[in-house]
Design an enzyme around this catalytic site. Structure first.
Site, PDB file in Angstrom:
ATOM      1  N   GLY A   1       3.120  -5.193   7.300  1.00 32.23           N
ATOM      2  CA  GLY A   1       2.056  -5.934   6.632  1.00 32.23           C
ATOM      3  C   GLY A   1       0.934  -6.216   7.608  1.00 32.23           C
ATOM      4  O   GLY A   1       0.769  -5.501   8.602  1.00 32.23           O
ATOM      5  N   SER A   2       0.170  -7.246   7.325  1.00 39.04           N
ATOM      6  CA  SER A   2      -1.019  -7.519   8.134  1.00 39.04           C
ATOM      7  C   SER A   2      -0.665  -8.253   9.439  1.00 39.04           C
ATOM      8  O   SER A   2       0.418  -8.843   9.562  1.00 39.04           O
ATOM      9  CB  SER A   2      -1.992  -8.367   7.325  1.00 39.04           C
ATOM     10  OG  SER A   2      -1.390  -9.607   7.047  1.00 39.04           O
TER      11      SER A   2
ATOM     12  N   GLY B   1       2.206 -10.971  10.128  1.00 41.81           N
ATOM     13  CA  GLY B   1       3.168 -10.531  11.143  1.00 41.81           C
ATOM     14  C   GLY B   1       3.393 -11.595  12.210  1.00 41.81           C
ATOM     15  O   GLY B   1       4.522 -11.810  12.659  1.00 41.81           O
TER      16      GLY B   1
ATOM     17  N   GLU C   1       9.886   3.029  13.686  1.00 43.85           N
ATOM     18  CA  GLU C   1      10.529   3.340  12.422  1.00 43.85           C
ATOM     19  C   GLU C   1      10.618   4.861  12.294  1.00 43.85           C
ATOM     20  O   GLU C   1       9.914   5.599  12.970  1.00 43.85           O
ATOM     21  CB  GLU C   1       9.692   2.804  11.256  1.00 43.85           C
ATOM     22  CG  GLU C   1       9.447   1.320  11.339  1.00 43.85           C
ATOM     23  CD  GLU C   1       9.203   0.679   9.984  1.00 43.85           C
ATOM     24  OE1 GLU C   1       8.045   0.385   9.676  1.00 43.85           O
ATOM     25  OE2 GLU C   1      10.186   0.463   9.248  1.00 43.85           O
TER      26      GLU C   1
ATOM     27  N   GLN D   1      -8.618  -7.971  -2.734  1.00 44.94           N
ATOM     28  CA  GLN D   1      -8.919  -6.925  -1.740  1.00 44.94           C
ATOM     29  C   GLN D   1     -10.343  -6.404  -1.940  1.00 44.94           C
ATOM     30  O   GLN D   1     -11.059  -6.140  -0.971  1.00 44.94           O
ATOM     31  CB  GLN D   1      -7.904  -5.784  -1.851  1.00 44.94           C
ATOM     32  CG  GLN D   1      -8.080  -4.685  -0.823  1.00 44.94           C
ATOM     33  CD  GLN D   1      -7.917  -5.161   0.618  1.00 44.94           C
ATOM     34  OE1 GLN D   1      -6.946  -5.836   0.956  1.00 44.94           O
ATOM     35  NE2 GLN D   1      -8.882  -4.827   1.478  1.00 44.94           N
TER      36      GLN D   1
ATOM     37  N   GLU E   1      -9.791  -5.298  10.806  1.00 42.04           N
ATOM     38  CA  GLU E   1      -9.302  -4.367   9.779  1.00 42.04           C
ATOM     39  C   GLU E   1      -9.855  -4.782   8.413  1.00 42.04           C
ATOM     40  O   GLU E   1      -9.668  -5.916   7.979  1.00 42.04           O
ATOM     41  CB  GLU E   1      -7.775  -4.380   9.744  1.00 42.04           C
ATOM     42  CG  GLU E   1      -7.210  -3.356   8.779  1.00 42.04           C
ATOM     43  CD  GLU E   1      -5.692  -3.428   8.640  1.00 42.04           C
ATOM     44  OE1 GLU E   1      -5.168  -4.539   8.466  1.00 42.04           O
ATOM     45  OE2 GLU E   1      -5.050  -2.358   8.697  1.00 42.04           O
TER      46      GLU E   1
ATOM     47  N   GLU F   1       5.497  -3.814  11.851  1.00 44.14           N
ATOM     48  CA  GLU F   1       4.461  -2.772  11.793  1.00 44.14           C
ATOM     49  C   GLU F   1       3.260  -3.383  11.087  1.00 44.14           C
ATOM     50  O   GLU F   1       3.386  -3.827   9.940  1.00 44.14           O
ATOM     51  CB  GLU F   1       4.959  -1.538  11.037  1.00 44.14           C
ATOM     52  CG  GLU F   1       5.856  -0.631  11.851  1.00 44.14           C
ATOM     53  CD  GLU F   1       5.203  -0.093  13.109  1.00 44.14           C
ATOM     54  OE1 GLU F   1       3.966  -0.078  13.201  1.00 44.14           O
ATOM     55  OE2 GLU F   1       5.953   0.298  14.019  1.00 44.14           O
TER      56      GLU F   1
ATOM     57  N   CYS G   1      -2.731   1.862   6.720  1.00 43.16           N
ATOM     58  CA  CYS G   1      -2.761   1.240   8.057  1.00 43.16           C
ATOM     59  C   CYS G   1      -3.264   2.241   9.083  1.00 43.16           C
ATOM     60  O   CYS G   1      -3.778   1.856  10.132  1.00 43.16           O
ATOM     61  CB  CYS G   1      -1.384   0.736   8.421  1.00 43.16           C
ATOM     62  SG  CYS G   1      -0.113   1.981   8.192  1.00 43.16           S
TER      63      CYS G   1
ATOM     64  N   LYS H   1      12.493  -7.931   0.062  1.00 44.18           N
ATOM     65  CA  LYS H   1      11.452  -8.571  -0.754  1.00 44.18           C
ATOM     66  C   LYS H   1      10.212  -7.688  -0.696  1.00 44.18           C
ATOM     67  O   LYS H   1       9.510  -7.646   0.298  1.00 44.18           O
ATOM     68  CB  LYS H   1      11.089  -9.959  -0.212  1.00 44.18           C
ATOM     69  CG  LYS H   1      10.174 -10.699  -1.186  1.00 44.18           C
ATOM     70  CD  LYS H   1       9.226 -11.653  -0.516  1.00 44.18           C
ATOM     71  CE  LYS H   1       7.960 -11.039  -0.038  1.00 44.18           C
ATOM     72  NZ  LYS H   1       7.049 -10.489  -1.058  1.00 44.18           N
TER      73      LYS H   1
ATOM     74  N   ASN I   1       0.789  -1.249   0.000  1.00 41.19           N
ATOM     75  CA  ASN I   1       0.000   0.000   0.000  1.00 41.19           C
ATOM     76  C   ASN I   1       0.814   1.289   0.000  1.00 41.19           C
ATOM     77  O   ASN I   1       0.272   2.338  -0.331  1.00 41.19           O
ATOM     78  CB  ASN I   1      -1.008  -0.004   1.158  1.00 41.19           C
ATOM     79  CG  ASN I   1      -0.344   0.052   2.492  1.00 41.19           C
ATOM     80  OD1 ASN I   1       0.724  -0.530   2.693  1.00 41.19           O
ATOM     81  ND2 ASN I   1      -0.943   0.749   3.432  1.00 41.19           N
TER      82      ASN I   1
HETATM   83  P1  NAD Z   1       0.522  -8.948   3.940  1.00 47.15           P
HETATM   84  O1  NAD Z   1       0.728  -9.263   5.370  1.00 47.15           O
HETATM   85  O2  NAD Z   1      -0.387  -9.797   3.148  1.00 47.15           O
HETATM   86  O3  NAD Z   1       1.915  -8.976   3.159  1.00 47.15           O
HETATM   87  C1  NAD Z   1       3.009  -8.163   3.572  1.00 47.15           C
HETATM   88  C2  NAD Z   1       4.293  -8.762   3.014  1.00 47.15           C
HETATM   89  O4  NAD Z   1       4.516 -10.037   3.639  1.00 47.15           O
HETATM   90  C3  NAD Z   1       4.274  -9.023   1.500  1.00 47.15           C
HETATM   91  O5  NAD Z   1       5.535  -8.702   0.956  1.00 47.15           O
HETATM   92  C4  NAD Z   1       4.023 -10.524   1.431  1.00 47.15           C
HETATM   93  O6  NAD Z   1       4.525 -11.113   0.243  1.00 47.15           O
HETATM   94  C5  NAD Z   1       4.805 -10.999   2.650  1.00 47.15           C
HETATM   95  N1  NAD Z   1       4.414 -12.322   3.154  1.00 47.15           N
HETATM   96  C6  NAD Z   1       3.189 -12.904   3.129  1.00 47.15           C
HETATM   97  N2  NAD Z   1       3.245 -14.135   3.697  1.00 47.15           N
HETATM   98  C7  NAD Z   1       4.522 -14.333   4.089  1.00 47.15           C
HETATM   99  C8  NAD Z   1       5.205 -15.388   4.734  1.00 47.15           C
HETATM  100  N3  NAD Z   1       4.584 -16.516   5.099  1.00 47.15           N
HETATM  101  N4  NAD Z   1       6.515 -15.250   4.981  1.00 47.15           N
HETATM  102  C9  NAD Z   1       7.165 -14.122   4.639  1.00 47.15           C
HETATM  103  N5  NAD Z   1       6.584 -13.078   4.031  1.00 47.15           N
HETATM  104  C10 NAD Z   1       5.271 -13.174   3.757  1.00 47.15           C
HETATM  105  O7  NAD Z   1       0.081  -7.411   3.889  1.00 47.15           O
HETATM  106  P2  NAD Z   1      -0.370  -6.552   2.617  1.00 47.15           P
HETATM  107  O8  NAD Z   1      -1.717  -7.038   2.177  1.00 47.15           O
HETATM  108  O9  NAD Z   1       0.735  -6.465   1.627  1.00 47.15           O
HETATM  109  O10 NAD Z   1      -0.499  -5.087   3.274  1.00 47.15           O
HETATM  110  C11 NAD Z   1      -1.628  -4.646   3.963  1.00 47.15           C
HETATM  111  C12 NAD Z   1      -1.405  -4.735   5.469  1.00 47.15           C
HETATM  112  O11 NAD Z   1      -0.242  -3.987   5.823  1.00 47.15           O
HETATM  113  C13 NAD Z   1      -2.542  -4.115   6.267  1.00 47.15           C
HETATM  114  O12 NAD Z   1      -2.844  -4.939   7.362  1.00 47.15           O
HETATM  115  C14 NAD Z   1      -1.956  -2.785   6.744  1.00 47.15           C
HETATM  116  O13 NAD Z   1      -2.540  -2.270   7.907  1.00 47.15           O
HETATM  117  C15 NAD Z   1      -0.538  -3.152   6.944  1.00 47.15           C
HETATM  118  N6  NAD Z   1       0.321  -1.977   6.926  1.00 47.15           N
HETATM  119  C16 NAD Z   1       0.885  -1.544   8.103  1.00 47.15           C
HETATM  120  C17 NAD Z   1       1.673  -0.402   8.132  1.00 47.15           C
HETATM  121  C18 NAD Z   1       2.308   0.075   9.400  1.00 47.15           C
HETATM  122  O14 NAD Z   1       3.316   0.764   9.321  1.00 47.15           O
HETATM  123  N7  NAD Z   1       1.792  -0.269  10.552  1.00 47.15           N
HETATM  124  C19 NAD Z   1       1.905   0.312   6.948  1.00 47.15           C
HETATM  125  C20 NAD Z   1       1.318  -0.153   5.765  1.00 47.15           C
HETATM  126  C21 NAD Z   1       0.537  -1.305   5.766  1.00 47.15           C
END
Ligand code: NAD
Length: 482
Positions: A226-227, A231, A462, A331, A383, A250, A284, A173, A150
């Protein structure tokens, strides 16, 4: 460079084991570019290259690091329109948002160029006679980075810039959906003169490439955005077994915006609509829970609906578009699922939630506002990560604060009020990492810490100078000079 865009390993652009078409969500017939996906073996090679490059890079001079980061900043800013367009094409946020995010990436590199020269230690007198104690910061080693879709240019930048500034080497990555901006940043840094292996790009799927980075013994630290569900998996893999890597997560949010009776209605509506729906609600820090006091509730909902009627939802690159498409089909399905859940739970759809047809095939969704909701509904607790927000009616400030804090998340929280007393109380008592008064919950500065509490974040903050907590480790040295 001609497509397909390749991975960078040990200073060489290399083919992957498959090709990923990067699709424009405003027009699914438009392929932004073909980007290779790395194999697991290539992820291992990238880690080996980062490990080999670490001794020399960690001892490079601050001036050398400053010059590379400054050069990268200058190029990003000079190419802001082109890179902003690439961003909007691959992610779907509007051109103004895409260019704005690109400028922010350039500013981040400039800030951390300066940080190369500012990293200070401390010296204390020992409690023992004749002994001196020095505290210095050293780089952590090889940092593995996994980023979401995002903020395709800002998030890779706010991880890569401090990592390099403080002398670490990197394997990144990016999200499979938006590899273009990360590729561009890595290309810029490579040409700016980074030695071989200092920065390695391995595009591909999380479950393959990401997993190798998480589990590899030669990766010293992991920074993930990520999510929450991903996480949790990242944490288990990075810390599990004997790995015990330094870790920064995060994750998601369910950010509250409190609107009190004494708020300026115009400001509150602007703050709510911007915070909830701009960038298609895919932030996020988006305000997805609008907690509104009884006396202003009806006026606020009516004014929000009026404001929403004026929003133009269309191709991200078109002039006049306020809100671009949802990022992809999955999404969009998720957003529609939550709209259906909210209706089933008894929420009232005050506006929006319809699929929209535009000139080109894309994932266009009218932002949705629900009223008559409670904080126990799934729409209030989970979320959605789309242009969907719900209004919760409350009687008092105390009730609003309690509801704002009644969530497993804690990223950002906002309040609209003209009362210094309530604004101050909210700043002190909100259980979130970032607090906004009369400002949208999304939209932050690049030179101050970013991060949350509770289920939203784990590990050091961060951005800004606080980034050094994660990207450096402290050494305490004692000297007896005789
Ligand atoms: P996601 O968790 O689906 O993916 C994030 C990353 O993790 C991607 O690069 C994905 O390929 C990787 N990934 C997925 N499965 C994995 C695994 N098993 N092992 C290692 N890596 C893996 O998230 P998304 O859909 O890309 O992003 C949206 C989410 O990110 C939302 O929940 C949003 O709130 C969050 N987000 C948080 C912040 C913050 O700073 N707090 C900022 C932006 C987005």
């Amino acid at each position: 460079m001609n497509a397909p865009f390749k991975n960078l390993i040990a200073g060489e652009w290399v083919e992957g084991n498959s090709v990923n078409p990067n699709i424009n969500p405003s027009n699914t017939k438009d392929v932004v570019g073909e980007y290779v996906r790395a194999s697991k073996a290539q992820a291992e090679e990238a880690i080996a290259a980062a490990k080999a490059a670490f001794p020399a890079w960690s001892r490079s001079t601050p001036q050398e690091r400053y010059e590379i980061l400054k050069k990268a900043s200058d190029e990003i800013l000079a190419r802001k329109d082109e890179l902003g367009r690439l961003l909007s094409r691959e992610e779907g946020k509007t051109l103004a948002e895409g260019v704005g995010e690109t400028v922010r990436a350039g500013q981040i590199f400039a800030f951390f160029a300066g940080e190369c020269l500012r990293l200070a230690g401390e010296k204390l007198a020992s409690v023992r006679p004749g002994v001196e104690v020095d505290m210095t910061r050293e780089p952590v080693g090889v940092v593995g980075m996994i980023t979401p879709w995002n903020f395709p240019i800002a998030i890779p930048s706010w991880k890569i810039a401090p990592a390099l500034a403080y002398g670490n080497t990197v394997v990144i990555k990016p999200a499979d959906l938006v590899p273009g901006c990360s590729w561009a940043i890595v290309d810029i840094l490579h040409r700016a003169g980074l030695p071989k292996g200092v920065l390695n790009l391995v595009m591909g799927r999380g479950s393959e490439v990401g997993q190798v980075i998480l589990e590899h013994k030669d990766v010293d630290a992991i920074t993930f955005t990520g999510s929450v569900p991903t996480g949790r998996k990242v944490a288990a893999a990075a810390i599990g077994g004997s790995r015990m890597k330094k870790l920064q997560l995060e994750m998601g949010g369910k950010n509250p915006l409190v609107v009190l009776d004494d708020a300026d209605l115009k400001v509150a509506v602007e703050v709510a609509v911007n915070g909830a729906f701009f960038s298609t609600g895919q932030r996020c820090t988006a305000s997805s829970r609008l907690i509104v006091q009884d006396g202003i509730h009806d006026k606020f909902v009516e004014a929000c609906v009026e404001r929403m009627k004026g929003l133009v939802i269309d191709d991200a690159l078109k002039a006049g578009t306020h809100i671009g498409p949802v990022v992809d089909q999955s999404q969009l399905d998720n957003d529609l699922k939550y709209i259906a859940i909210a209706k089933e739970e008894g929420a009232r759809l005050a506006f929006g939630g319809e699929l929209l047809n535009r000139e080109t095939p894309g994932f266009y969704l009218q932002p949705a506002l629900f009223t008559e909701t409670t904080n126990s509904m799934r729409i209030s607790r989970e979320e959605v990560f789309g242009p969907v927000a719900n209004v919760i009616r409350v009687k008092s400030y105390d009730e609003a604060l309690a509801i704002a804090n009644d969530t497993e998340f804690g990223l950002s929280a906002g309040i609209c009020t003209s009362s210094l007393k309530y604004a101050t109380h909210f700043k002190r008592n909100s259980e979130a990492g970032m607090i906004m008064v009369n400002l949208p919950t999304a939209g932050v500065d690049y030179h101050v810490p970013f991060g949350g509490r509770k289920g939203s974040s784990y590990g050091p903050r961060e951005q800004g100078a606080y980034a050094r907590e994660f990207y450096t480790t402290v050494k305490t040295a004692y000297t007896f000079a005789g």
